[in-house]
Design a protein around this motif. Structure first.
Motif, PDB file in Angstrom:
ATOM      1  N   ALA A 389      66.131  11.147  32.827  1.00 32.97           N
ATOM      2  CA  ALA A 389      67.023  11.090  31.676  1.00 32.97           C
ATOM      3  C   ALA A 389      68.430  10.993  32.238  1.00 32.97           C
ATOM      4  N   PHE A 390      69.082   9.848  32.053  1.00 35.04           N
ATOM      5  CA  PHE A 390      70.405   9.634  32.613  1.00 35.04           C
ATOM      6  C   PHE A 390      71.489   9.982  31.588  1.00 35.04           C
ATOM      7  N   ILE A 391      72.594  10.553  32.083  1.00 34.58           N
ATOM      8  CA  ILE A 391      73.716  10.955  31.251  1.00 34.58           C
ATOM      9  C   ILE A 391      74.983  10.363  31.864  1.00 34.58           C
ATOM     10  N   PHE A 392      75.938   9.962  31.016  1.00 32.75           N
ATOM     11  CA  PHE A 392      77.153   9.315  31.486  1.00 32.75           C
ATOM     12  C   PHE A 392      78.382  10.172  31.197  1.00 32.75           C
ATOM     13  N   TYR A 393      79.387  10.055  32.090  1.00 35.76           N
ATOM     14  CA  TYR A 393      80.614  10.848  31.980  1.00 35.76           C
ATOM     15  C   TYR A 393      81.826   9.967  32.250  1.00 35.76           C
ATOM     16  N   ASP A 394      82.979  10.374  31.677  1.00 35.65           N
ATOM     17  CA  ASP A 394      84.222   9.655  31.962  1.00 35.65           C
ATOM     18  C   ASP A 394      84.885  10.250  33.201  1.00 35.65           C
ATOM     19  N   LYS A 395      86.057   9.755  33.549  1.00 35.81           N
ATOM     20  CA  LYS A 395      86.718  10.193  34.780  1.00 35.81           C
ATOM     21  C   LYS A 395      87.163  11.643  34.727  1.00 35.81           C
ATOM     22  N   ASN A 396      87.230  12.224  33.515  1.00 39.52           N
ATOM     23  CA  ASN A 396      87.616  13.628  33.355  1.00 39.52           C
ATOM     24  C   ASN A 396      86.411  14.550  33.226  1.00 39.52           C
ATOM     25  N   ASP A 397      85.229  14.041  33.542  1.00 40.56           N
ATOM     26  CA  ASP A 397      83.988  14.815  33.537  1.00 40.56           C
ATOM     27  C   ASP A 397      83.508  15.165  32.128  1.00 40.56           C
ATOM     28  N   ASN A 398      83.951  14.402  31.133  1.00 41.35           N
ATOM     29  CA  ASN A 398      83.492  14.610  29.761  1.00 41.35           C
ATOM     30  C   ASN A 398      82.257  13.752  29.504  1.00 41.35           C
ATOM     31  N   GLU A 399      81.224  14.347  28.889  1.00 38.17           N
ATOM     32  CA  GLU A 399      80.013  13.591  28.583  1.00 38.17           C
ATOM     33  C   GLU A 399      80.289  12.554  27.506  1.00 38.17           C
ATOM     34  N   LEU A 400      79.757  11.359  27.706  1.00 41.02           N
ATOM     35  CA  LEU A 400      79.900  10.266  26.744  1.00 41.02           C
ATOM     36  C   LEU A 400      78.580  10.100  25.994  1.00 41.02           C
ATOM     37  N   ASN A 401      78.633  10.123  24.686  1.00 41.35           N
ATOM     38  CA  ASN A 401      77.428  10.028  23.867  1.00 41.35           C
ATOM     39  C   ASN A 401      77.282   8.631  23.278  1.00 41.35           C
ATOM     40  N   PHE A 402      76.100   8.053  23.456  1.00 37.90           N
ATOM     41  CA  PHE A 402      75.785   6.742  22.907  1.00 37.90           C
ATOM     42  C   PHE A 402      74.467   6.833  22.146  1.00 37.90           C
ATOM     43  N   ASP A 403      74.325   5.981  21.127  1.00 41.64           N
ATOM     44  CA  ASP A 403      73.085   5.926  20.347  1.00 41.64           C
ATOM     45  C   ASP A 403      72.169   4.893  20.987  1.00 41.64           C
ATOM     46  N   PHE A 404      71.362   5.348  21.963  1.00 44.62           N
ATOM     47  CA  PHE A 404      70.584   4.435  22.787  1.00 44.62           C
ATOM     48  C   PHE A 404      69.124   4.358  22.350  1.00 44.62           C
ATOM     49  N   GLY A 405      68.567   3.153  22.415  1.00 46.56           N
ATOM     50  CA  GLY A 405      67.131   2.945  22.473  1.00 46.56           C
ATOM     51  C   GLY A 405      66.795   2.657  23.926  1.00 46.56           C
TER      52      GLY A 405
END
Length: 458
Positions: A389-405
């Motif tokens: 399960a992969f999770i993405f973050y911005d340069k400030n270490d904030n989690e980015l939420n996307f509505d993924f299939g």
């Protein structure tokens, strides 16, 4: 009522959002499809089920076609599988050269209720029967799905097929799969995979393919053809070792039987049966070839268990070669220790190796961004059980939420996995992504090599 009828009805109910109560054994069979519905990931170990295809190919010839109307039969010639011509996002791209080499073009059509059903290509070996077909409607195809199913409306629109081999129903195991896309508003292209590893099919047999309902319209679409597996048979190894073994895992003792192992250029499977107690099924193990290389066991589908009858499951594994002389099954005693944590790495530092458990790591080789799609290519180093399960973050270490299939494809020869994440937002902005993370830290795998089972193939 047949197994397929039960499965089909329940899947329709799920796709349309019906809140019905589903028996556990039938729910297992549809879990691998339902997991693709968009969901927010929880920060814990997840045994994600992926929709994969192991292309198992053979030469075939058509004999007879029949249905509610007059059939049209195209001249039988080996041809490119047309399924791959109309899409750039096929999760089976790595299998395309093999399909194009070993397929036979069928081109048999039947029309009923103004809906044309055409079987374009069929491919089969001792593991799978793969059917590529096209459905054309006089009017635009609209199944009235809810917005949450928008990303998956193509494969949810695909009709459910019933198979008969030599006039009889055959045992269909786990690892069944489906992929589909709309070629136009009135044309749907579909690939359906049936797992027949638990059956003993002859080299040549008659295959009847039928559908009783297409696009919510009841009718009769049926095509009969003959299958010849002799071309692919010479490149495959199938053994029935009938090995009985007793496996001790903690307080449980499993008495299993290795029924069958089939290695082909397109897919490999091991079939294991067991009289299960307390729904405690033996399904966690590693495989090694005769040179000591790990053969990844795929999480392509749920296993099933019955406390009343003998339970038989197929397990798909990859990277086995044609000259493999033996494989060794090593049971795994899995435990969780402590809390899961997320290990992160900057995407500019590819390739990235993340040790997800004590016996192996996941290596992220490449990340591609294309409009509203992210593709993550990775491979396993050592023994790794769960899909990531992969999770993405911005340069400030904030989690980015996307509505993924999500779906995952695999190159069965190289062991390279590609996870495709598609956002429902066609104008998604991925430019803020700086880091990628995945769960690690609490999985402990005890490889019980002293209980290993060696299976000779040569």
């Amino acid at each position: 009522m047949t197994q397929f009828d039960d499965f089909d009805k329940l899947l329709k109910e799920k796709a349309q959002g019906d809140k019905c109560t589903i028996p556990s054994n039938l729910n297992d069979k549809i879990n691998n499809i339902l997991k693709n519905l968009p969901e927010k990931r929880a920060p814990k170990k997840m045994k994600l089920k992926v929709m994969l295809i192991a292309a198992a190919i053979a030469a075939m010839s058509i004999t007879t076609v029949f249905a509610g109307g007059a059939p049209h039969i195209k001249k039988l010639t080996n041809d490119f599988v047309s399924y791959f011509k109309g899409t750039e996002n096929c999760k089976y791209d790595s299998d395309m050269p093999l399909f194009n080499t070993f397929n036979s073009s069928i081109g048999a059509s039947i029309t009923d209720k103004n809906i044309k059903f055409t079987v374009d290509n069929i491919a089969a070996d001792d593991n799978f029967i793969n059917i590529f077909y096209t459905i054309e409607s006089k009017t635009p195809i609209n199944m009235n799905f809810t917005d949450e199913n928008e990303l998956f409306k193509a494969f949810l629109s695909a009709p459910f097929l019933d198979l008969k081999i030599n006039g009889k129903n055959t045992t269909i195991g786990n690892h069944n799969d489906i992929d589909a896309y709309f070629k136009s508003p009135k044309v749907l292209k579909v690939m359906k995979r049936f797992n027949v590893s638990q059956s003993d099919l002859p080299v040549k047999f008659n295959l009847e393919i039928s559908a009783k309902e297409i696009f919510n319209t009841k009718g009769n679409w049926s095509i009969l053809t003959s299958v010849d597996k002799s071309n692919i048979k010479v490149k495959s190894t199938t053994v029935k070792p009938d090995i009985k073994a007793s496996i001790k895992l903690g307080k449980y003792k499993h008495k299993i039987n290795i029924d069958k192992v089939c290695i082909s250029p397109f897919s490999s499977q091991i079939v294991i049966s067991e009289h299960v107690k307390d729904n405690n099924l033996f399904d966690t193990f590693a495989l090694y070839d005769d040179k000591g290389r790990v053969l990844d066991v795929l999480n392509t589908d749920e296993t099933t268990a019955s406390n009343l009858f003998k339970t038989t499951n197929s397990f798909e594994f990859i990277k086995a070669k044609e000259d493999t002389k033996s494989i060794t099954l090593v049971p795994i005693n899995f435990t969780e220790k402590g809390k899961a944590k997320i290990e992160k790495a900057k995407i500019k530092n590819l390739p990235i190796s993340i040790k997800t458990c004590n016996t192996g790591s996941r290596v992220i080789d490449k990340i591609e961004f294309n409009k509203n799609v992210i593709r993550i290519s990775y491979h396993n180093d050592g023994v790794v059980l769960w899909d990531p399960a992969f999770i993405f973050y911005d340069k400030n270490d904030n989690e980015l939420n996307f509505d993924f299939g999500e779906n995952t494809s695999v190159n069965r020869a190289t062991g390279e996995f590609t996870q495709t994440l598609e956002s429902s937002n066609k104008n998604e902005d991925f430019s803020k992504i700086s880091e990628i993370g995945t769960f690690t830290g609490n999985e402990n795998l005890d490889l019980l090599k002293d209980q290993g089972i060696k299976i000779k193939l040569k």
